[in-house]
Write a protein that holds these residues in place. Structure first.
Motif, PDB file in Angstrom:
ATOM      1  N   THR A  33       0.830   9.432   7.852  1.00  0.00           N
ATOM      2  CA  THR A  33       2.104   9.165   7.202  1.00  0.00           C
ATOM      3  C   THR A  33       2.531  10.415   6.472  1.00  0.00           C
ATOM      4  O   THR A  33       1.837  11.419   6.469  1.00  0.00           O
ATOM      5  CB  THR A  33       1.994   7.963   6.242  1.00  0.00           C
ATOM      6  N   ASP A  34       3.694  10.395   5.845  1.00  0.00           N
ATOM      7  CA  ASP A  34       4.181  11.564   5.135  1.00  0.00           C
ATOM      8  C   ASP A  34       3.395  11.784   3.848  1.00  0.00           C
ATOM      9  O   ASP A  34       2.724  10.892   3.343  1.00  0.00           O
ATOM     10  CB  ASP A  34       5.672  11.384   4.791  1.00  0.00           C
ATOM     11  N   SER A  35       3.515  12.983   3.279  1.00  0.00           N
ATOM     12  CA  SER A  35       2.862  13.279   2.015  1.00  0.00           C
ATOM     13  C   SER A  35       3.428  12.391   0.919  1.00  0.00           C
ATOM     14  O   SER A  35       4.595  12.002   0.931  1.00  0.00           O
ATOM     15  CB  SER A  35       3.059  14.749   1.650  1.00  0.00           C
ATOM     16  N   ILE A  36       2.594  12.073  -0.051  1.00  0.00           N
ATOM     17  CA  ILE A  36       2.984  11.212  -1.150  1.00  0.00           C
ATOM     18  C   ILE A  36       2.825  11.990  -2.441  1.00  0.00           C
ATOM     19  O   ILE A  36       1.841  12.703  -2.628  1.00  0.00           O
ATOM     20  CB  ILE A  36       2.113   9.937  -1.179  1.00  0.00           C
ATOM     21  N   SER A  37       3.779  11.873  -3.343  1.00  0.00           N
ATOM     22  CA  SER A  37       3.725  12.638  -4.582  1.00  0.00           C
ATOM     23  C   SER A  37       2.538  12.215  -5.426  1.00  0.00           C
ATOM     24  O   SER A  37       2.070  11.073  -5.360  1.00  0.00           O
ATOM     25  CB  SER A  37       5.019  12.439  -5.371  1.00  0.00           C
ATOM     26  N   GLU A  38       2.081  13.155  -6.262  1.00  0.00           N
ATOM     27  CA  GLU A  38       0.893  12.893  -7.078  1.00  0.00           C
ATOM     28  C   GLU A  38       1.079  11.674  -7.969  1.00  0.00           C
ATOM     29  O   GLU A  38       0.163  10.884  -8.169  1.00  0.00           O
ATOM     30  CB  GLU A  38       0.591  14.112  -7.933  1.00  0.00           C
ATOM     31  N   GLY A  39       2.290  11.522  -8.510  1.00  0.00           N
ATOM     32  CA  GLY A  39       2.526  10.415  -9.426  1.00  0.00           C
ATOM     33  C   GLY A  39       2.339   9.052  -8.800  1.00  0.00           C
ATOM     34  O   GLY A  39       2.059   8.074  -9.492  1.00  0.00           O
ATOM     35  N   LYS A  40       2.506   8.970  -7.465  1.00  0.00           N
ATOM     36  CA  LYS A  40       2.395   7.678  -6.795  1.00  0.00           C
ATOM     37  C   LYS A  40       1.019   7.406  -6.206  1.00  0.00           C
ATOM     38  O   LYS A  40       0.714   6.279  -5.837  1.00  0.00           O
ATOM     39  CB  LYS A  40       3.449   7.568  -5.689  1.00  0.00           C
ATOM     40  N   VAL A  41       0.185   8.454  -6.102  1.00  0.00           N
ATOM     41  CA  VAL A  41      -1.110   8.281  -5.442  1.00  0.00           C
ATOM     42  C   VAL A  41      -1.948   7.213  -6.126  1.00  0.00           C
ATOM     43  O   VAL A  41      -2.609   6.408  -5.463  1.00  0.00           O
ATOM     44  CB  VAL A  41      -1.872   9.620  -5.397  1.00  0.00           C
ATOM     45  N   PHE A  42      -1.898   7.168  -7.460  1.00  0.00           N
ATOM     46  CA  PHE A  42      -2.783   6.269  -8.181  1.00  0.00           C
ATOM     47  C   PHE A  42      -2.052   5.058  -8.750  1.00  0.00           C
ATOM     48  O   PHE A  42      -2.530   4.424  -9.682  1.00  0.00           O
ATOM     49  CB  PHE A  42      -3.521   7.046  -9.272  1.00  0.00           C
ATOM     50  N   GLU A  43      -0.886   4.741  -8.153  1.00  0.00           N
ATOM     51  CA  GLU A  43      -0.181   3.532  -8.539  1.00  0.00           C
ATOM     52  C   GLU A  43      -0.742   2.305  -7.845  1.00  0.00           C
ATOM     53  O   GLU A  43      -0.510   1.183  -8.278  1.00  0.00           O
ATOM     54  CB  GLU A  43       1.310   3.660  -8.226  1.00  0.00           C
ATOM     55  N   SER A  44      -1.462   2.512  -6.737  1.00  0.00           N
ATOM     56  CA  SER A  44      -2.044   1.370  -6.037  1.00  0.00           C
ATOM     57  C   SER A  44      -3.358   1.771  -5.386  1.00  0.00           C
ATOM     58  O   SER A  44      -3.573   2.950  -5.057  1.00  0.00           O
ATOM     59  CB  SER A  44      -1.087   0.835  -4.971  1.00  0.00           C
ATOM     60  N   TYR A  45      -4.197   0.791  -5.193  1.00  0.00           N
ATOM     61  CA  TYR A  45      -5.500   1.018  -4.561  1.00  0.00           C
ATOM     62  C   TYR A  45      -5.334   1.499  -3.124  1.00  0.00           C
ATOM     63  O   TYR A  45      -6.053   2.397  -2.670  1.00  0.00           O
ATOM     64  CB  TYR A  45      -6.314  -0.274  -4.598  1.00  0.00           C
ATOM     65  N   THR A  46      -4.368   0.928  -2.411  1.00  0.00           N
ATOM     66  CA  THR A  46      -4.182   1.282  -1.005  1.00  0.00           C
ATOM     67  C   THR A  46      -3.858   2.762  -0.845  1.00  0.00           C
ATOM     68  O   THR A  46      -4.407   3.449   0.021  1.00  0.00           O
ATOM     69  CB  THR A  46      -3.056   0.432  -0.386  1.00  0.00           C
ATOM     70  N   ILE A  47      -2.967   3.278  -1.696  1.00  0.00           N
ATOM     71  CA  ILE A  47      -2.580   4.682  -1.582  1.00  0.00           C
ATOM     72  C   ILE A  47      -3.727   5.584  -2.020  1.00  0.00           C
ATOM     73  O   ILE A  47      -3.988   6.623  -1.398  1.00  0.00           O
ATOM     74  CB  ILE A  47      -1.309   4.970  -2.402  1.00  0.00           C
ATOM     75  N   ALA A  48      -4.435   5.206  -3.074  1.00  0.00           N
ATOM     76  CA  ALA A  48      -5.582   6.008  -3.521  1.00  0.00           C
ATOM     77  C   ALA A  48      -6.671   6.050  -2.462  1.00  0.00           C
ATOM     78  O   ALA A  48      -7.323   7.082  -2.253  1.00  0.00           O
ATOM     79  CB  ALA A  48      -6.129   5.438  -4.828  1.00  0.00           C
ATOM     80  N   GLU A  49      -6.865   4.934  -1.760  1.00  0.00           N
ATOM     81  CA  GLU A  49      -7.845   4.892  -0.689  1.00  0.00           C
ATOM     82  C   GLU A  49      -7.442   5.825   0.448  1.00  0.00           C
ATOM     83  O   GLU A  49      -8.276   6.521   1.040  1.00  0.00           O
ATOM     84  CB  GLU A  49      -7.989   3.457  -0.184  1.00  0.00           C
ATOM     85  N   ALA A  50      -6.143   5.869   0.728  1.00  0.00           N
ATOM     86  CA  ALA A  50      -5.651   6.786   1.747  1.00  0.00           C
ATOM     87  C   ALA A  50      -5.875   8.234   1.320  1.00  0.00           C
ATOM     88  O   ALA A  50      -6.176   9.102   2.151  1.00  0.00           O
ATOM     89  CB  ALA A  50      -4.172   6.533   2.009  1.00  0.00           C
ATOM     90  N   ALA A  51      -5.724   8.517   0.027  1.00  0.00           N
ATOM     91  CA  ALA A  51      -5.983   9.867  -0.475  1.00  0.00           C
ATOM     92  C   ALA A  51      -7.446  10.245  -0.271  1.00  0.00           C
ATOM     93  O   ALA A  51      -7.761  11.395   0.071  1.00  0.00           O
ATOM     94  CB  ALA A  51      -5.613   9.957  -1.954  1.00  0.00           C
ATOM     95  N   LEU A  52      -8.344   9.296  -0.463  1.00  0.00           N
ATOM     96  CA  LEU A  52      -9.761   9.561  -0.240  1.00  0.00           C
ATOM     97  C   LEU A  52     -10.028   9.863   1.235  1.00  0.00           C
ATOM     98  O   LEU A  52     -10.790  10.777   1.566  1.00  0.00           O
ATOM     99  CB  LEU A  52     -10.601   8.366  -0.691  1.00  0.00           C
ATOM    100  N   VAL A  53      -9.394   9.124   2.131  1.00  0.00           N
ATOM    101  CA  VAL A  53      -9.550   9.392   3.558  1.00  0.00           C
ATOM    102  C   VAL A  53      -9.041  10.789   3.885  1.00  0.00           C
ATOM    103  O   VAL A  53      -9.608  11.508   4.712  1.00  0.00           O
ATOM    104  CB  VAL A  53      -8.833   8.330   4.406  1.00  0.00           C
TER     105      VAL A  53
END
Length: 473
Positions: A33-53
């Protein structure tokens, strides 16, 4: 460390930002998917999990574990080599042990490693604040991020530092555990002792936060224990290394001969941690099987004839070597690392149980527990050579037998460079090597076993100058 700002201006997943599906424990289904801004990465578990991947995905970077690090870790040794012709000049200065601080083989692993460290530092700082994550989910994310940071730091320390056993007060890498931005103060080199203490702390914390998982494409508690066993082995903390290694392989079956012959391209019964790919997410020609397999790719890795002679004719691992007139009549081809249907498509099995048995054997021998060491060594030997006699050696002779077995069992998997250095062994190349060396730790040329700090780091970092460069450069 101002130059790092070039790769960390914002917290993006620069290769691909990938989402995980929870429906398949055995395989990574990755959706870019497209890049996500830092401020949104840790707004939800799903996005943070994607950051870990996304952090895991960086391990497969050709500049790091995807190619450079494992290849260099074996050609800075005496057992495997780069073919002298038709190699498009890949890794030649590394094989010749004649790198300089501005070479890409020096720069690329450094910056790839610190980019990954920067990203997992973001995770470590923020995961406990994710509003919709459970305590277990937060702990898993933090545990895996800490283990990844430790894994990368250990690799960097092994490449850019002298041996811990030689001098643990020697300068090592930059110990980056905070999120350094462009306008933050630079930091200098930490000592080996400080770096290894941080690695140990991260892995102990990871072990406390993680459980075992079926999917070995992610770090779990077993993998963190295996990483800690490697760390303690470098530190020559024999008892702790042995204990962690035994816990890491407990309950695993060693791969069969047929599994060994399958090409080390997919996970198997003894896999502890693998850098996972999909068919669309691999390095194609810039991959381990591309450089090793005789056809389909660069196909430029060769086995030294004196190394091949070390294998008993009844040892099934001798089947990894082939002389083929229409490909290379002069040197031995290596059949250990195959493709999986497509050029370059193969999982990089980074940690497996056989290594842990050999760590156990080395540690038991150093502790004077010779019977236990002989038994652990035998478990590896008899799998590929059923008629082998269990060793009766003790003391230094037994240690040498175990170190030889590490060469035979783990060649091509990225260990030989560090094994020579951590044990402060003499280094000798002969036979059909097209660049030969013969020197001991007392000789001036031994500095070549440690890479220089990249010139790009020295130029950008106010806390490091040419006086801080490694010996010999």
């Amino acid at each position: 460390m101002k130059a790092l700002s070039l790769i960390k201006n914002i917290f993006t997943l620069s290769l691909l930002l990938l989402f995980m599906t929870a429906c398949n424990e055995d395989f990574l289904e990755l959706e870019p998917t497209d890049s996500i801004s830092e401020g949104k990465v840790f707004e939800s578990y799903t996005i943070a999990e994607a950051a870990l991947v996304g952090a895991y995905d960086q391990l497969s970077n050709p500049s790091f574990e995807g190619l450079y690090v494992p290849i260099m870790a074996d050609i800075i040794g005496e057992d495997v080599m780069i073919n002298a012709v038709d190699n498009w000049n890949w890794f030649v200065p590394v094989y010749q042990m004649n790198v300089l601080p501005n070479y890409t083989y020096v720069n690329s692993p450094w910056w790839a490693g610190y980019k990954l460290i920067y990203d997992v530092n973001k995770l470590i700082k923020n995961v406990q604040k994710i509003p919709d994550a459970t305590a277990d989910q937060k702990n898993r994310l933090e545990g895996e991020a800490r283990a990844l940071r430790a894994f990368v730091m250990l690799k960097l320390a092994q490449i850019y530092s002298p041996a811990y056993s030689k001098d643990n007060t020697a300068p090592s890498i930059l110990l980056v555990t905070d999120i350094l931005e462009a306008d933050d103060d630079d930091i200098g080199r930490s000592t080996l002792k400080e770096v290894y203490e941080q690695i140990e702390n991260d892995l102990l914390t990871a072990i406390s936060l993680l459980e075992e998982k079926k999917d070995k494409g992610f770090v779990d508690q077993r993998a963190a224990k295996a990483m800690l066993a490697r760390t303690y082995l470098d530190m020559e903390n024999w008892q702790k290394a042995r204990d962690m290694a035994k816990e890491a392989y407990e309950g695993l079956e060693l791969m069969s001969i047929s599994e060994m012959y399958s090409g080390f391209s997919t996970r198997n019964s003894e896999t502890i941690f693998t850098i996972a790919y999909t068919q669309e997410d691999n390095n194609v020609y810039l991959s381990l099987p591309s450089f090793y397999w005789p056809v389909g790719g660069y196909s430029s890795m060769r086995a030294n004839d004196q190394f091949v002679d070390l294998f008993n004719y009844q040892d099934a691992r001798g089947g990894f070597f082939l002389q083929q007139d229409d490909i290379d009549a002069e040197r031995f081809l290596i059949l250990k690392f195959g493709h999986n249907n497509v050029v370059g498509n193969a999982e990089r099995i980074s940690i497996r149980a056989s290594e842990m048995y050999l760590i156990e054997a080395e540690c038991e021998a150093e502790l004077g527990n010779y019977t236990a060491a002989q038994e652990a060594l035998y478990q590896i030997q008899q799998r590929s050579y059923p008629g082998v006699q269990k060793s009766k050696a003790t003391d230094e002779q037994l240690v040498n037998e175990i170190l030889l077995e590490r060469r035979k069992e783990l060649f091509g998997e990225g260990f030989r460079w560090n094994d020579i250095k951590r044990r402060q062994q003499s280094f000798s190349r002969g036979g059909d090597h097209w660049v030969t060396f013969n020197y001991s730790p007392a000789d001036a040329d031994y500095y070549r076993l440690t890479f220089p700090i990249p010139q790009s780091e020295i130029d950008a970092n106010k806390m490091i100058d040419l006086n801080d460069q490694n010996e010999g450069y």
